[in-house]
Every structure is written in C-alpha cells, then in structure tokens.
Design a protein around this motif. Structure first.
Motif, short mmCIF file in Angstrom:
data_model
loop_
_atom_site.label_atom_id
_atom_site.label_comp_id
_atom_site.label_asym_id
_atom_site.label_seq_id
_atom_site.Cartn_x
_atom_site.Cartn_y
_atom_site.Cartn_z
N VAL A 139 -2.00 13.21 11.00
CA VAL A 139 -1.32 12.19 10.20
C VAL A 139 -0.74 11.12 11.13
O VAL A 139 -0.94 9.92 10.91
N LEU A 140 -0.05 11.54 12.17
CA LEU A 140 0.55 10.58 13.11
C LEU A 140 -0.51 9.73 13.79
O LEU A 140 -0.36 8.51 13.89
N ALA A 141 -1.60 10.37 14.22
CA ALA A 141 -2.67 9.61 14.87
C ALA A 141 -3.24 8.57 13.93
O ALA A 141 -3.50 7.42 14.33
N ASP A 142 -3.43 8.93 12.67
CA ASP A 142 -3.99 7.98 11.71
C ASP A 142 -3.00 6.87 11.36
O ASP A 142 -3.39 5.72 11.17
N ASP A 179 -2.19 -2.90 -2.85
CA ASP A 179 -2.28 -2.35 -4.20
C ASP A 179 -3.09 -1.05 -4.28
O ASP A 179 -3.57 -0.69 -5.36
N LEU A 180 -3.22 -0.34 -3.18
CA LEU A 180 -4.02 0.89 -3.16
C LEU A 180 -3.17 2.10 -2.77
O LEU A 180 -2.19 1.98 -2.06
N ILE A 181 -3.65 3.25 -3.21
CA ILE A 181 -3.18 4.53 -2.68
C ILE A 181 -4.31 5.06 -1.81
O ILE A 181 -5.46 5.16 -2.25
N SER A 182 -3.98 5.37 -0.57
CA SER A 182 -4.92 5.98 0.36
C SER A 182 -4.30 7.28 0.85
O SER A 182 -3.10 7.50 0.73
N TYR A 183 -5.14 8.12 1.41
CA TYR A 183 -4.68 9.45 1.84
C TYR A 183 -4.83 9.61 3.34
O TYR A 183 -5.83 9.17 3.92
N VAL A 184 -3.84 10.21 3.97
CA VAL A 184 -3.90 10.51 5.39
C VAL A 184 -3.70 12.02 5.58
O VAL A 184 -2.94 12.63 4.84
N PRO A 185 -4.40 12.60 6.54
CA PRO A 185 -5.34 11.97 7.45
C PRO A 185 -6.50 11.31 6.71
O PRO A 185 -6.87 11.71 5.61
N LEU A 186 -7.05 10.30 7.36
CA LEU A 186 -8.13 9.51 6.77
C LEU A 186 -9.42 10.31 6.62
O LEU A 186 -10.24 10.00 5.78
N ILE A 187 -9.64 11.29 7.45
CA ILE A 187 -10.81 12.19 7.49
C ILE A 187 -12.06 11.50 7.88
O ILE A 187 -12.47 10.49 7.79
N GLY A 229 0.81 -1.21 0.00
CA GLY A 229 0.00 0.00 0.00
C GLY A 229 0.85 1.26 0.00
O GLY A 229 2.04 1.22 0.30
N ILE A 230 0.19 2.35 -0.38
CA ILE A 230 0.83 3.66 -0.38
C ILE A 230 -0.09 4.60 0.39
O ILE A 230 -1.29 4.67 0.10
N LEU A 231 0.47 5.31 1.33
CA LEU A 231 -0.26 6.32 2.10
C LEU A 231 0.31 7.68 1.75
O LEU A 231 1.50 7.94 1.98
N VAL A 232 -0.51 8.52 1.14
CA VAL A 232 -0.08 9.83 0.67
C VAL A 232 -0.61 10.90 1.64
O VAL A 232 -1.79 10.86 2.00
N LEU A 233 0.24 11.83 2.02
CA LEU A 233 -0.17 12.90 2.92
C LEU A 233 -1.02 13.92 2.17
O LEU A 233 -0.67 14.36 1.08
N ARG A 234 -2.15 14.26 2.78
CA ARG A 234 -3.01 15.31 2.23
C ARG A 234 -2.41 16.68 2.50
O ARG A 234 -1.66 16.85 3.45
#
Length: 120
Positions: free
Chosen positions: A94-97, A112-120, A81-86
């Motif tokens: 971001v740290l909490a998420d 296989d996903l790109i997700s964004y943090v914070p998760l909102i 996975g990939i976590l991209v900062l908003r």
C-alpha cells in the motif's frame, strides 16, 4: 497541484509516518489533525472537504464510500479521488503504491473515481 492525501481516521498513524519517510515532501493529513476535520466527521462531509482542499482520500471504508461518492457526484460535486485499501492489507505494498501514485499520477487521474490499493 501535486498529489495530497487525507487519511481516514481509522488508519494507523504509521501510514503517514512511513509515507513521509519515503517521500518527505508529500502532504499527508489525517482526519483529526489541526486544521482538518475532527474525528467522527461523516463521510459526505469528508468528501466535501477533499473536494474543497484538493486531497485524495485514503480509506478502508469499502462498504459505504461508493454510495457516498455516487450521492456526491449526483449533487454535481467532484472529488480528486478515493483510494480504498484492499483486504487483506499489505501495508508495504500500500505504501509503495501511494508513493508511486504521488510521484507518477497525472493531476486528475483519479478525479471522481474510487480506486483500490495495492494497485496489483
């Protein structure tokens, strides 16, 4: 396998310091660390390293990472996975998420996903 993070070299070391402060057993590496990839490594190579080593990538690369992921998947490869900062970045959220993801996510939840943090 528990969640492990590889932080992009452009993220401040503060991210790792604070993540480990909140969750000391978390595995957090930064590009440039000994035994990881050297700084300046190209994104496609980073994705391969994450795949081979079971790390979720945490990055602020919103522009080209989706393209690199699509190419990676087209080659029949995969990534945890990939976590991209908003933007704008709220480091506390971001740290909490990231801690929440490490504690609560299923092993293949971000596969296989790109997700964004914070998760909102």
């Amino acid at each position: 396998m528990p969640i492990q993070y590889l932080l992009d070299e452009n993220l401040p070391p503060l991210y790792r310091e604070q993540l480990l402060r909140y969750k000391s057993d978390l595995v957090v590496r930064i590009i440039g660390d000994e035994g990881v990839l050297p700084t300046g490594t190209l994104d496609p190579e980073i994705l391969c390293w994450c795949e081979n080593n079971g790390f979720l990538l945490v990055t602020n690369n919103r522009r080209s990472m989706p393209v690199h992921l699509a190419e990676h998947l087209e080659m029949g490869r995969h990534i945890p996975g990939i976590l991209v900062l908003r933007r704008p970045v709220d480091i506390g959220r971001v740290l909490a998420d990231l801690v929440l993801i490490a504690e609560a996510a299923e092993e293949d939840e971000y596969f296989d996903l790109i997700s964004y943090v914070p998760l909102i």
